[in-house]
Design a protein around this motif. Structure first.
Motif, PDB file in Angstrom:
ATOM      1  N   ARG A   1       0.851  -1.195   0.000  1.00 12.63           N
ATOM      2  CA  ARG A   1       0.000   0.000   0.000  1.00 12.63           C
ATOM      3  C   ARG A   1       0.885   1.242   0.000  1.00 12.63           C
ATOM      4  NH1 ARG A   1      -5.590  -1.247   2.144  1.00 12.63           N
ATOM      5  NH2 ARG A   1      -5.759   1.021   2.234  1.00 12.63           N
ATOM      6  N   LYS A   2       0.400   2.289  -0.648  1.00  8.47           N
ATOM      7  CA  LYS A   2       1.116   3.579  -0.625  1.00  8.47           C
ATOM      8  C   LYS A   2       0.415   4.487   0.379  1.00  8.47           C
ATOM      9  CE  LYS A   2       3.672   4.395  -4.844  1.00  8.47           C
ATOM     10  NZ  LYS A   2       3.300   3.517  -5.966  1.00  8.47           N
ATOM     11  N   MET A   3       1.173   5.158   1.221  1.00 10.70           N
ATOM     12  CA  MET A   3       0.575   6.037   2.228  1.00 10.70           C
ATOM     13  C   MET A   3       1.330   7.346   2.314  1.00 10.70           C
ATOM     14  SD  MET A   3       0.066   2.955   4.844  1.00 10.70           S
ATOM     15  CE  MET A   3       1.281   2.097   3.877  1.00 10.70           C
ATOM     16  N   ASN A   4       0.610   8.440   2.585  1.00 15.25           N
ATOM     17  CA  ASN A   4       1.343   9.703   2.738  1.00 15.25           C
ATOM     18  C   ASN A   4       1.471  10.141   4.196  1.00 15.25           C
ATOM     19  OD1 ASN A   4      -1.271  10.487   3.051  1.00 15.25           O
ATOM     20  ND2 ASN A   4      -1.376  11.729   1.184  1.00 15.25           N
ATOM     21  N   ARG A   5       1.006   9.301   5.132  1.00 11.58           N
ATOM     22  CA  ARG A   5       1.202   9.538   6.563  1.00 11.58           C
ATOM     23  C   ARG A   5       1.195   8.198   7.277  1.00 11.58           C
ATOM     24  NH1 ARG A   5      -0.234  14.997   7.996  1.00 11.58           N
ATOM     25  NH2 ARG A   5       1.169  16.129   6.653  1.00 11.58           N
ATOM     26  N   TYR A   6       1.819   8.143   8.445  1.00 15.05           N
ATOM     27  CA  TYR A   6       1.632   7.023   9.361  1.00 15.05           C
ATOM     28  C   TYR A   6       0.556   7.494  10.327  1.00 15.05           C
ATOM     29  CZ  TYR A   6       2.855   3.430  12.856  1.00 15.05           C
ATOM     30  OH  TYR A   6       2.837   2.373  13.734  1.00 15.05           O
ATOM     31  N   ARG A   7      -0.567   6.795  10.386  1.00 17.01           N
ATOM     32  CA  ARG A   7      -1.659   7.249  11.266  1.00 17.01           C
ATOM     33  C   ARG A   7      -2.094   6.149  12.224  1.00 17.01           C
ATOM     34  NH1 ARG A   7      -6.503  10.165   8.565  1.00 17.01           N
ATOM     35  NH2 ARG A   7      -5.193  11.984   8.990  1.00 17.01           N
ATOM     36  N   LYS A   8      -2.175   6.483  13.506  1.00 16.47           N
ATOM     37  CA  LYS A   8      -2.665   5.570  14.537  1.00 16.47           C
ATOM     38  C   LYS A   8      -3.790   6.270  15.296  1.00 16.47           C
ATOM     39  CE  LYS A   8      -1.038   2.105  15.465  1.00 16.47           C
ATOM     40  NZ  LYS A   8      -1.184   0.719  14.910  1.00 16.47           N
ATOM     41  N   ASP A   9      -4.499   5.521  16.149  1.00 16.96           N
ATOM     42  CA  ASP A   9      -5.516   6.161  16.993  1.00 16.96           C
ATOM     43  C   ASP A   9      -5.516   5.561  18.395  1.00 16.96           C
ATOM     44  OD1 ASP A   9      -6.724   3.671  16.644  1.00 16.96           O
ATOM     45  OD2 ASP A   9      -8.334   4.438  15.371  1.00 16.96           O
ATOM     46  N   LEU A  10      -6.023   6.342  19.339  1.00 13.19           N
ATOM     47  CA  LEU A  10      -6.153   5.919  20.738  1.00 13.19           C
ATOM     48  C   LEU A  10      -7.556   6.248  21.205  1.00 13.19           C
ATOM     49  CD1 LEU A  10      -3.106   7.621  22.544  1.00 13.19           C
ATOM     50  CD2 LEU A  10      -3.271   5.234  21.806  1.00 13.19           C
ATOM     51  N   PRO A  11      -8.165   5.383  22.015  1.00 17.97           N
ATOM     52  CA  PRO A  11      -9.422   5.781  22.645  1.00 17.97           C
ATOM     53  C   PRO A  11      -9.146   6.947  23.608  1.00 17.97           C
ATOM     54  CG  PRO A  11      -8.686   3.654  23.478  1.00 17.97           C
ATOM     55  CD  PRO A  11      -7.718   4.060  22.412  1.00 17.97           C
ATOM     56  N   ILE A  12     -10.135   7.813  23.779  1.00 18.68           N
ATOM     57  CA  ILE A  12      -9.930   9.044  24.562  1.00 18.68           C
ATOM     58  C   ILE A  12      -9.520   8.741  26.005  1.00 18.68           C
ATOM     59  CG2 ILE A  12     -12.307   9.468  25.377  1.00 18.68           C
ATOM     60  CD1 ILE A  12     -10.348  12.160  23.615  1.00 18.68           C
TER      61      ILE A  12
END
Ligand SMILES: Nc1nc2c(c(=O)[nH]1)N[C@H]1C(S)=C(S)[C@@H](COP(=O)(O)O)O[C@H]1N2
Ligand SMILES: [Mo]
Length: 315
Positions: free
Chosen positions: A115-126
Protein backbone atom coordinates in the motif's frame (compact mmCIF):
# COMPACT_ATOMS: atom_id res chain seq x y z
CA UNK A 1 22.71 -6.51 25.76
CA UNK A 2 19.55 -6.10 27.86
CA UNK A 3 21.00 -6.62 31.33
CA UNK A 4 20.76 -2.95 32.35
CA UNK A 5 17.56 -1.58 33.85
CA UNK A 6 17.59 1.27 31.32
CA UNK A 7 18.24 0.20 27.73
CA UNK A 8 20.67 2.50 25.92
CA UNK A 9 19.79 3.84 22.50
CA UNK A 10 22.49 1.59 21.00
CA UNK A 11 20.90 -1.55 22.49
CA UNK A 12 17.28 -0.66 21.77
CA UNK A 13 15.50 -2.19 18.76
CA UNK A 14 14.25 0.12 16.02
CA UNK A 15 11.13 -0.31 13.88
CA UNK A 16 10.43 1.94 10.90
CA UNK A 17 7.88 0.84 8.29
CA UNK A 18 8.27 3.31 5.44
CA UNK A 19 11.53 5.19 6.04
CA UNK A 20 12.68 7.78 8.57
CA UNK A 21 12.05 11.52 8.21
CA UNK A 22 14.51 14.42 8.44
CA UNK A 23 12.40 17.08 10.18
CA UNK A 24 13.31 20.78 9.98
CA UNK A 25 12.90 21.67 13.67
CA UNK A 26 12.72 25.42 12.92
CA UNK A 27 9.64 24.93 10.79
CA UNK A 28 8.08 21.94 12.60
CA UNK A 29 4.70 22.51 14.30
CA UNK A 30 2.34 20.09 16.03
CA UNK A 31 -1.26 20.69 15.03
CA UNK A 32 -4.05 19.91 17.54
CA UNK A 33 -7.51 19.95 15.94
CA UNK A 34 -10.77 18.08 15.30
CA UNK A 35 -13.54 17.97 17.90
CA UNK A 36 -12.05 20.77 20.04
CA UNK A 37 -13.18 24.30 20.83
CA UNK A 38 -9.70 25.79 20.47
CA UNK A 39 -7.58 24.16 17.76
CA UNK A 40 -3.94 25.30 17.88
CA UNK A 41 -0.46 24.50 16.70
CA UNK A 42 2.70 24.51 18.80
CA UNK A 43 6.43 24.40 18.02
CA UNK A 44 9.20 22.62 19.93
CA UNK A 45 10.08 25.68 22.05
CA UNK A 46 6.42 26.07 23.00
CA UNK A 47 6.22 22.41 24.04
CA UNK A 48 9.38 22.77 26.13
CA UNK A 49 7.80 25.70 28.03
CA UNK A 50 4.84 23.53 29.14
CA UNK A 51 5.05 21.48 32.39
CA UNK A 52 7.50 18.60 31.96
CA UNK A 53 6.53 14.99 32.62
CA UNK A 54 8.62 11.79 32.52
CA UNK A 55 7.81 8.11 32.56
CA UNK A 56 9.96 4.98 32.66
CA UNK A 57 8.30 2.29 30.56
CA UNK A 58 9.08 -0.98 28.85
CA UNK A 59 9.01 -0.58 25.08
CA UNK A 60 7.97 -3.57 22.98
CA UNK A 61 7.41 -4.08 19.28
CA UNK A 62 4.44 -6.28 18.34
CA UNK A 63 6.42 -7.74 15.41
CA UNK A 64 5.53 -7.74 11.76
CA UNK A 65 1.86 -6.94 11.09
CA UNK A 66 2.15 -8.94 7.82
CA UNK A 67 3.50 -12.24 9.18
CA UNK A 68 2.03 -13.59 12.45
CA UNK A 69 4.72 -14.43 15.01
CA UNK A 70 5.07 -18.09 15.94
CA UNK A 71 7.62 -17.41 18.67
CA UNK A 72 8.95 -14.71 20.94
CA UNK A 73 10.85 -11.98 19.06
CA UNK A 74 11.98 -10.20 22.23
CA UNK A 75 12.10 -6.84 20.47
CA UNK A 76 11.98 -5.04 23.79
CA UNK A 77 13.72 -2.59 26.09
CA UNK A 78 13.04 -0.23 28.98
CA UNK A 79 13.51 3.52 28.58
CA UNK A 80 12.77 6.87 30.19
CA UNK A 81 10.71 9.29 28.12
CA UNK A 82 10.30 13.02 28.81
CA UNK A 83 7.90 15.53 27.32
CA UNK A 84 4.42 16.95 27.92
CA UNK A 85 1.33 15.00 28.97
CA UNK A 86 -1.05 14.54 26.04
CA UNK A 87 -3.84 15.41 28.51
CA UNK A 88 -2.31 18.90 28.95
CA UNK A 89 -2.52 19.57 25.20
CA UNK A 90 -6.08 18.19 24.99
CA UNK A 91 -7.11 20.34 27.94
CA UNK A 92 -5.68 23.40 26.21
CA UNK A 93 -7.65 22.51 23.05
CA UNK A 94 -10.87 21.93 25.08
CA UNK A 95 -12.57 18.72 23.99
CA UNK A 96 -16.07 18.90 22.55
CA UNK A 97 -18.64 16.42 23.83
CA UNK A 98 -18.79 13.21 21.79
CA UNK A 99 -15.02 12.91 21.35
CA UNK A 100 -14.04 9.22 21.52
CA UNK A 101 -10.63 8.91 19.82
CA UNK A 102 -7.41 10.81 19.26
CA UNK A 103 -5.75 10.20 15.89
CA UNK A 104 -2.00 10.76 15.64
CA UNK A 105 -0.15 11.40 12.38
CA UNK A 106 3.54 10.95 11.64
CA UNK A 107 5.30 12.73 8.77
CA UNK A 108 6.60 9.54 7.14
CA UNK A 109 5.23 8.43 3.79
CA UNK A 110 5.94 5.63 1.36
CA UNK A 111 5.05 2.05 0.67
CA UNK A 112 4.40 -0.81 3.06
CA UNK A 113 2.65 -4.17 2.56
CA UNK A 114 1.77 -3.24 -1.01
CA UNK A 115 0.00 0.00 0.00
CA UNK A 116 1.12 3.58 -0.63
CA UNK A 117 0.57 6.04 2.23
CA UNK A 118 1.34 9.70 2.74
CA UNK A 119 1.20 9.54 6.56
CA UNK A 120 1.63 7.02 9.36
CA UNK A 121 -1.66 7.25 11.27
CA UNK A 122 -2.67 5.57 14.54
CA UNK A 123 -5.52 6.16 16.99
CA UNK A 124 -6.15 5.92 20.74
CA UNK A 125 -9.42 5.78 22.64
CA UNK A 126 -9.93 9.04 24.56
CA UNK A 127 -9.69 7.30 27.97
CA UNK A 128 -6.09 6.18 27.28
CA UNK A 129 -5.24 9.50 25.59
CA UNK A 130 -6.21 11.33 28.80
CA UNK A 131 -4.25 8.95 31.09
CA UNK A 132 -1.41 10.71 32.90
CA UNK A 133 1.28 8.35 31.52
CA UNK A 134 0.68 9.19 27.85
CA UNK A 135 3.25 11.72 26.63
CA UNK A 136 4.09 13.86 23.66
CA UNK A 137 7.83 13.24 24.14
CA UNK A 138 10.93 15.09 22.99
CA UNK A 139 13.56 13.15 24.99
CA UNK A 140 14.59 9.53 25.48
CA UNK A 141 16.95 8.61 28.34
CA UNK A 142 17.66 12.32 28.93
CA UNK A 143 18.73 13.15 25.36
CA UNK A 144 16.74 14.82 22.55
CA UNK A 145 15.00 12.26 20.31
CA UNK A 146 17.21 11.34 17.38
CA UNK A 147 15.89 11.16 13.84
CA UNK A 148 15.51 7.33 14.04
CA UNK A 149 13.60 7.58 17.34
CA UNK A 150 11.07 9.92 15.72
CA UNK A 151 12.54 13.32 16.64
CA UNK A 152 11.83 16.04 17.30
CA UNK A 153 8.60 14.74 18.88
CA UNK A 154 6.76 11.40 19.14
CA UNK A 155 3.82 9.95 20.99
CA UNK A 156 4.46 7.64 23.97
CA UNK A 157 1.75 5.23 25.10
CA UNK A 158 3.18 3.29 28.09
CA UNK A 159 1.86 -0.26 28.52
CA UNK A 160 0.77 -0.47 24.87
CA UNK A 161 2.69 -1.87 21.91
CA UNK A 162 5.29 0.30 20.17
CA UNK A 163 3.17 0.60 17.02
CA UNK A 164 0.92 3.08 18.85
CA UNK A 165 3.79 5.48 19.57
CA UNK A 166 3.74 7.63 16.43
CA UNK A 167 7.14 9.04 15.50
CA UNK A 168 7.74 12.36 13.67
CA UNK A 169 4.44 13.46 15.17
CA UNK A 170 2.82 16.35 13.29
CA UNK A 171 -0.89 16.21 14.08
CA UNK A 172 -3.26 15.14 16.85
CA UNK A 173 -6.88 15.13 15.81
CA UNK A 174 -9.82 14.51 18.15
CA UNK A 175 -12.58 12.41 16.55
CA UNK A 176 -15.78 10.48 17.24
CA UNK A 177 -14.66 7.22 15.57
CA UNK A 178 -11.59 5.07 14.90
CA UNK A 179 -9.29 6.03 12.04
CA UNK A 180 -9.87 3.87 8.95
CA UNK A 181 -6.26 3.87 7.77
CA UNK A 182 -4.02 0.87 6.93
CA UNK A 183 -2.05 0.98 10.19
CA UNK A 184 -5.26 1.03 12.26
CA UNK A 185 -7.65 -1.22 10.30
CA UNK A 186 -5.75 -3.33 7.74
CA UNK A 187 -2.82 -4.13 10.07
CA UNK A 188 -2.32 -4.29 13.82
CA UNK A 189 -5.55 -6.06 14.77
CA UNK A 190 -5.71 -9.55 16.24
CA UNK A 191 -8.16 -12.15 17.48
CA UNK A 192 -8.18 -12.43 21.26
CA UNK A 193 -10.10 -14.73 23.58
CA UNK A 194 -12.34 -12.70 25.86
CA UNK A 195 -14.60 -14.57 28.27
CA UNK A 196 -14.93 -17.61 25.99
CA UNK A 197 -15.52 -15.61 22.80
CA UNK A 198 -13.02 -14.64 20.10
CA UNK A 199 -12.91 -10.87 19.60
CA UNK A 200 -10.98 -8.90 16.97
CA UNK A 201 -9.07 -6.18 18.80
CA UNK A 202 -6.52 -3.50 17.97
CA UNK A 203 -2.95 -4.28 19.02
CA UNK A 204 -3.04 -2.14 22.16
CA UNK A 205 -2.28 -3.59 25.61
CA UNK A 206 0.91 -5.63 25.99
CA UNK A 207 0.34 -9.14 27.44
CA UNK A 208 2.69 -10.70 30.02
CA UNK A 209 6.16 -11.43 28.72
CA UNK A 210 9.62 -12.02 30.16
CA UNK A 211 13.26 -12.43 29.30
CA UNK A 212 16.08 -14.34 31.01
CA UNK A 213 19.24 -12.20 31.01
CA UNK A 214 21.36 -14.41 33.27
CA UNK A 215 22.78 -17.01 32.73
CA UNK A 216 23.58 -16.53 29.06
CA UNK A 217 22.84 -19.30 26.54
CA UNK A 218 25.64 -21.88 26.57
CA UNK A 219 27.09 -20.80 29.94
CA UNK A 220 28.92 -23.53 31.83
CA UNK A 221 27.97 -23.89 35.50
CA UNK A 222 30.26 -25.95 37.77
CA UNK A 223 28.23 -25.66 40.99
CA UNK A 224 24.96 -27.31 42.00
CA UNK A 225 23.07 -23.99 41.91
CA UNK A 226 22.49 -21.32 39.32
CA UNK A 227 21.46 -17.72 39.84
CA UNK A 228 18.78 -16.72 37.34
CA UNK A 229 17.82 -13.11 36.59
CA UNK A 230 15.72 -11.32 34.05
CA UNK A 231 12.96 -8.86 33.25
CA UNK A 232 9.19 -9.30 33.14
CA UNK A 233 6.56 -6.85 31.90
CA UNK A 234 2.89 -6.47 31.03
CA UNK A 235 0.46 -3.60 30.54
CA UNK A 236 -1.10 -4.13 33.96
CA UNK A 237 2.05 -5.29 35.76
CA UNK A 238 3.57 -8.68 36.52
CA UNK A 239 2.45 -10.43 39.71
CA UNK A 240 4.73 -13.48 39.50
CA UNK A 241 7.44 -15.26 37.52
CA UNK A 242 7.84 -19.05 37.64
CA UNK A 243 11.01 -20.90 36.57
CA UNK A 244 11.47 -24.51 35.50
CA UNK A 245 14.58 -26.66 34.87
CA UNK A 246 12.72 -29.91 34.10
CA UNK A 247 10.87 -29.09 30.90
CA UNK A 248 7.87 -27.39 32.56
CA UNK A 249 7.08 -30.36 34.85
CA UNK A 250 7.66 -28.38 38.05
CA UNK A 251 7.99 -24.66 38.71
CA UNK A 252 9.70 -22.49 41.30
CA UNK A 253 8.65 -18.90 42.06
CA UNK A 254 11.16 -16.11 41.54
CA UNK A 255 11.32 -12.89 43.55
CA UNK A 256 9.74 -10.13 41.46
CA UNK A 257 10.36 -6.45 42.08
CA UNK A 258 7.17 -4.39 42.48
CA UNK A 259 6.41 -2.16 39.53
CA UNK A 260 6.81 1.61 39.47
CA UNK A 261 5.27 3.55 36.59
CA UNK A 262 5.39 1.23 33.53
CA UNK A 263 8.93 -0.04 33.94
CA UNK A 264 9.90 -3.67 33.46
CA UNK A 265 10.31 -5.67 36.66
CA UNK A 266 13.38 -7.64 37.64
CA UNK A 267 12.96 -11.26 38.70
CA UNK A 268 15.62 -13.35 40.44
CA UNK A 269 15.92 -16.87 41.87
CA UNK A 270 18.56 -19.42 42.77
CA UNK A 271 17.73 -22.80 41.22
CA UNK A 272 19.21 -26.19 42.13
CA UNK A 273 21.00 -28.06 39.32
CA UNK A 274 21.44 -31.82 38.84
CA UNK A 275 24.51 -33.39 40.47
CA UNK A 276 25.56 -35.04 37.22
CA UNK A 277 26.85 -33.28 34.08
CA UNK A 278 23.97 -32.46 31.72
CA UNK A 279 22.34 -29.84 29.55
CA UNK A 280 19.70 -27.87 31.43
CA UNK A 281 17.04 -25.69 29.88
CA UNK A 282 15.76 -22.90 32.14
CA UNK A 283 12.25 -21.67 31.27
CA UNK A 284 10.71 -18.45 32.64
CA UNK A 285 7.01 -17.70 32.65
CA UNK A 286 5.37 -14.47 33.81
CA UNK A 287 1.84 -14.02 35.16
CA UNK A 288 0.19 -10.62 35.04
CA UNK A 289 -2.12 -8.87 37.50
CA UNK A 290 -5.21 -10.49 35.89
CA UNK A 291 -3.75 -14.01 36.19
CA UNK A 292 -2.93 -14.30 32.49
CA UNK A 293 0.16 -16.54 31.97
CA UNK A 294 2.68 -16.78 29.10
CA UNK A 295 2.05 -19.79 26.83
CA UNK A 296 4.80 -22.42 26.40
CA UNK A 297 4.68 -22.42 22.59
CA UNK A 298 3.27 -20.92 19.42
CA UNK A 299 2.63 -17.36 20.59
CA UNK A 300 4.34 -14.00 20.24
CA UNK A 301 4.87 -14.08 24.02
CA UNK A 302 6.02 -17.71 24.24
CA UNK A 303 8.01 -18.33 27.44
CA UNK A 304 11.72 -17.61 26.95
CA UNK A 305 14.27 -20.30 27.73
CA UNK A 306 18.04 -20.52 28.02
CA UNK A 307 20.10 -23.69 27.76
CA UNK A 308 23.18 -24.08 29.97
CA UNK A 309 25.73 -26.84 30.59
CA UNK A 310 26.10 -28.35 34.04
CA UNK A 311 29.70 -29.58 34.40
CA UNK A 312 31.70 -30.93 37.33
CA UNK A 313 34.42 -28.68 38.62
CA UNK A 314 37.78 -30.03 37.49
CA UNK A 315 39.78 -31.15 40.53
N1 LIG B 1 5.64 7.50 12.21
C1 LIG B 1 5.93 6.25 12.57
N2 LIG B 1 5.85 5.91 13.88
C2 LIG B 1 6.15 4.65 14.27
C3 LIG B 1 6.53 3.65 13.36
C4 LIG B 1 6.62 4.03 11.98
O1 LIG B 1 6.97 3.22 11.09
N3 LIG B 1 6.31 5.33 11.63
N4 LIG B 1 6.81 2.37 13.82
C5 LIG B 1 6.12 1.99 15.06
C6 LIG B 1 6.50 0.70 15.61
S1 LIG B 1 5.82 -0.68 14.91
C7 LIG B 1 7.26 0.59 16.75
S2 LIG B 1 7.56 -0.92 17.48
C8 LIG B 1 7.87 1.78 17.36
C9 LIG B 1 9.37 1.56 17.46
O2 LIG B 1 10.01 2.62 18.09
P1 LIG B 1 11.59 2.63 18.14
O3 LIG B 1 12.10 2.39 16.74
O4 LIG B 1 11.99 3.95 18.70
O5 LIG B 1 12.02 1.49 19.05
O6 LIG B 1 7.60 2.96 16.66
C10 LIG B 1 6.29 3.06 16.13
N5 LIG B 1 6.07 4.38 15.60
MO1 LIG C 1 6.50 -2.51 16.16
Amino acid sequence: MLRDFITSDAHLFETIHMGSVEVDVERWRLQVDGLVRRPFSIGLEGLRRLPTASVTAFHECFGSPLVPASGNLLRVGNVRWTGVRLAVLLEQAQLETGATHVWSDGLDSGEFGGRKMNRYRKDLPISKALSHEVLVAYEMNGAPLTRERGGPVRLIVPGWFGTNMTKWLCRLSVRRRRASDPFTTVWYNRDMERGGAVVREPVWEVEPNSLITQPAPGDTICTDKVEVKGWAWSNNGVSGVALSTDGAATWQSAEVRPRHEFEWQQFAATLPLPRRPSSVRIIARARDADGSIQPLSGARNTAHSVQIERRLASS
